[in-house]
Structure formats: C-alpha cells, structure tokens
Design an enzyme around this catalytic site. Structure first.
Site, short mmCIF file in Angstrom:
data_model
loop_
_atom_site.label_atom_id
_atom_site.label_comp_id
_atom_site.label_asym_id
_atom_site.label_seq_id
_atom_site.Cartn_x
_atom_site.Cartn_y
_atom_site.Cartn_z
N HIS A 118 -2.47 -2.83 10.19
CA HIS A 118 -1.90 -4.18 10.12
C HIS A 118 -0.60 -4.22 10.92
O HIS A 118 0.15 -3.25 10.93
CB HIS A 118 -1.58 -4.58 8.67
CG HIS A 118 -2.78 -4.94 7.86
ND1 HIS A 118 -2.89 -6.13 7.18
CD2 HIS A 118 -3.94 -4.27 7.63
CE1 HIS A 118 -4.06 -6.16 6.54
NE2 HIS A 118 -4.70 -5.04 6.80
N GLU B 55 0.80 -1.22 0.00
CA GLU B 55 0.00 0.00 0.00
C GLU B 55 0.84 1.27 0.00
O GLU B 55 0.44 2.30 0.54
CB GLU B 55 -1.02 -0.01 1.15
CG GLU B 55 -2.08 -1.08 0.95
CD GLU B 55 -3.37 -0.81 1.71
OE1 GLU B 55 -3.53 0.29 2.27
OE2 GLU B 55 -4.23 -1.70 1.76
#
Length: 395
Positions: free
Chosen positions: A274, A49
């Site tokens: 995360h 990302e």
C-alpha cells in the site's frame, strides 16, 4: 495556521496479512520506515498492520526522539488490530471500539476475526487545538470477482465507525485515517462519508477520478503486489484506492494531499503493498459542521446498504443449512466408526483416533451453528434495523 501533516501508511504486505514469520523483510522495511519518518515533518502518523508488540515497540523506540507520544491498540485474541498512532504532541485520551461484525474465526487464514478489528481514537493535545484522531482497518476483501461474503461486514463496520465518530461532533479537528478496504464508489464508503459528515481529503483536492485516481494499493510503485507483471497492472481493476484521510469541514481545510512512499530509495522493494497518504490542513475559525450532518444519509445510499445487509442475512441462512448438513454427515460418520469398531472390523486404536477427530470437527461445527451463526445473524438484523430507521429520515 498549519495543523499537522497527517500521514497514514499500511505497513506490512497485505496479501499475507502481515503475520509474523510469514511477511517478508519486516525488519529491514521497518528500519527504512523509521529512517523516513525521522527525516520528515509529519506531526501525527497512523500505521496499520503492526500486529505484534515487538514490532510496535521497534517502531516506537525508533522514532521516539521525534514522536515522543504513541499508542498501540490491543484488542485481538491473537496480537492486536494492528493500529499504531505516533504523535509529536501529548495523547491525552484513548479509546477503542471493536466491530460487532468482524469476519469468522474458522477463516484462520483471513485473520480479521482473530485480530479483533475496530476503530481507535487518540485525542491529541495539539498547540492550536485538540485533534480527535481516529484510525481503523476495515475487513479485507478476499473475493475480487463475484460476490464477496464480507460486503455486509464492511458496510456494518463503516456505519459503526461513522456513528462512533459522532462522539467528536463538538471537536474542532476530527481526522479519520486507515485502510478502509473499500473503493470510493462502494456503498460502504458512501454510507461512511454521509453518516459521519467527514470529507475525503484526496478527492477534495483531486476531483478528476479518471486522470487522477489516487491509487494506493497494487500500484506500479508497490513491489509486493500479487501480480508483478506490468501488462496486467491496472488493466482489470487491479490498482485500487482504498486508503483514506477523512476530515471535518469547514473547521479544517485540506491544503495539500498526495500519495507517497512507494519504492524505498536505493532499494528494489517498496515499503508495503500500500502507498501512504500525506495531508496538510489549515485550521479555520468557523465552527465545525459535523454535528449538523452526522447520521444523515441519502435515500439511495441507505437503500443500497439495506440490500447489502439483507443479502448477507440470506447468506447466513444458506451457510447455516450447509453447516447443518456437514454436522449431520459427521454425526453419521461417527456412528459408523463406533459401529465398525464394535464389530472389530478395524483396530481399536485407529477407531479411537478417527472417532476423536470426527467428534472434534463436529463439535466445532456445532459450536458455529449454535453460537456464531446466531450471533452473526442477530448483529446483521440489528444493523438492518438501524438502517431502516435512518431510511425514514433519509434525505
């Protein structure tokens, strides 16, 4: 012989897709990430990302004193698949394989299609051996209750990645990292493990799934989770383990694997929604077994994967019918606007604007019906055919 500490970390907060101007605190979190990486002994790092070039350059420039070699993969229509690899050792070869099935362009807020997701390969010239380092970000699950329309996409992507890793069947060290967006009990994960011949590093060292689940997403350490109330945390499956480091045995032996990087020291926010996964490997002298196992899957796994793909094919039929109905309604509305305009019942300018809007939407829907829907169905059928062939030889 100690082979690199492999670290994979989802970076942006995933619940807003890490889109520039939308994700929160990108710059300060990036600065803390750079500071953390410079203070560690990681030898290869995989990030997901990192969607924009300015963000990739910021991280690359920030850590280049330690990680002198890096590669940011470009593939998407807008930005990139967000995959960035950092290495202390030379990257001697790169490759990228885009996924054939990768969501829908009309799902703009989901963004997976626009990112152009796939699997990247960096072949790294480590002093002890050549390391084939694979990195990916599998399609996200946006429906956490009931049927997820992207289940078939993830199954196809995981199987595609397993086949792609087959190009490394003769390599000494094969490592695959990323945000796989699949729990370990899901069929997509099972088919990847069986078809690739790779092993799950964390579960190899932590076999107790109940007492040591190894959650990496929406954990108490993640300040960016959607539901920040501790009472709901992990009580209904909120916490998930969807980030992995896979590797080839017996050439590599995982000696340490742990979930890392929650809250940033001295701050009230975390690096991401995360956690990271940090692994250390020993290099063995035995030959790799990946060539013998690659492509072999069990019959139960193949049957479950087939059912997932078949359901996706049925869903494409239903979706096509729905889009056809929408197009017919739009066509009738357009004809109605033209008729009303001809009868001078509404102003000409208003009629022109309204008819143009309806025509534009109808054109997009028609494009989906003629191009995208047929393409998606063909790709699902191709995946189905491959799995049917594997079924004949399933163990």
């Amino acid at each position: 012989l100690l082979v690199p500490s492999i670290f994979t970390k989802q970076w942006y907060q995933r619940r807003v897709r890490g889109v520039p101007f939308v994700s929160k605190m990108i710059k300060p979190r990036s600065e803390h990430l750079i500071e953390h990486l410079l203070a560690t002994d990681y030898q290869i790092v995989g990030l997901q990302e990192v969607f924009t070039s300015w963000h990739a350059k910021m991280i690359q420039e920030g850590v280049k004193s330690i990680f002198g070699h890096s590669h940011w993969f470009r593939s998407g229509v807008l930005g990139s698949p967000g995959l960035l690899v950092l290495s202390r050792y030379p990257i001697i070869e790169i490759a990228f394989h885009p996924f054939a099935l990768n969501g829908y362009p009309q799902k703009i807020l989901h963004g997976d299609w626009w990112a152009g997701k796939g699997v990247g390969l960096c072949r790294i010239d480590h002093p002890l051996t050549t390391v084939d380092f694979y990195i990916t970000h599998i399609h996200a699950n946006y429906t956490h209750t009931g049927y997820d329309v992207y289940t078939g996409h993830r199954v196809a992507q995981m199987y595609c990645m397993a086949k792609y890793i087959g190009r490394s069947r003769d390599s000494d060290a094969v490592i695959a990292v990323g945000d796989f967006n699949c729990k370990e009990e899901e069929v997509a994960t099972e088919i990847f493990v069986e078809a690739s011949g790779l092993s799950d590093s964390y579960r190899e060292l932590h076999p107790d799934k109940i007492n040591d689940p190894g959650y990496t997403n929406d954990t108490p350490e993640c300040s960016w989770r959607a539901d920040t109330s501790m009472s709901a945390l992990c009580s209904n499956g909120t916490c998930k383990r969807i980030d992995y480091v896979f590797y080839n045995k017996p050439k590599l032996t995982c000696t340490d694997c742990k979930v890392v990087m929650g809250k940033i020291p001295g701050q009230d926010f975390s690096f991401s929604d995360h956690m990271g996964v940090s692994c250390t490997f020993d290099l063995r002298s035995e030959s790799s077994a990946i060539s013998a196992r690659v492509g072999k899957i069990s019959k139960p796994t193949a049957e479950t994967a087939l059912k997932a793909i078949e359901r996706s094919i049925r869903e494409t039929r239903v979706d096509k019918i729905q889009k056809l109905i929408i197009w017919l309604i739009l066509f009738v509305l357009w004809c109605g606007v033209i008729a009303v305009s001809a009868a001078d019942l509404i102003p000409g300018v208003a009629a022109a604007v309204l008819s143009s809007v309806i025509a534009t939407v109808a054109t997009v829907v028609f494009w989906y019906l003629v191009i995208l829907s047929r393409s998606e169905r063909s790709k699902f059928i191709e995946a189905l055919s491959e799995l049917q062939i594997l079924m004949r030889y399933a163990e």
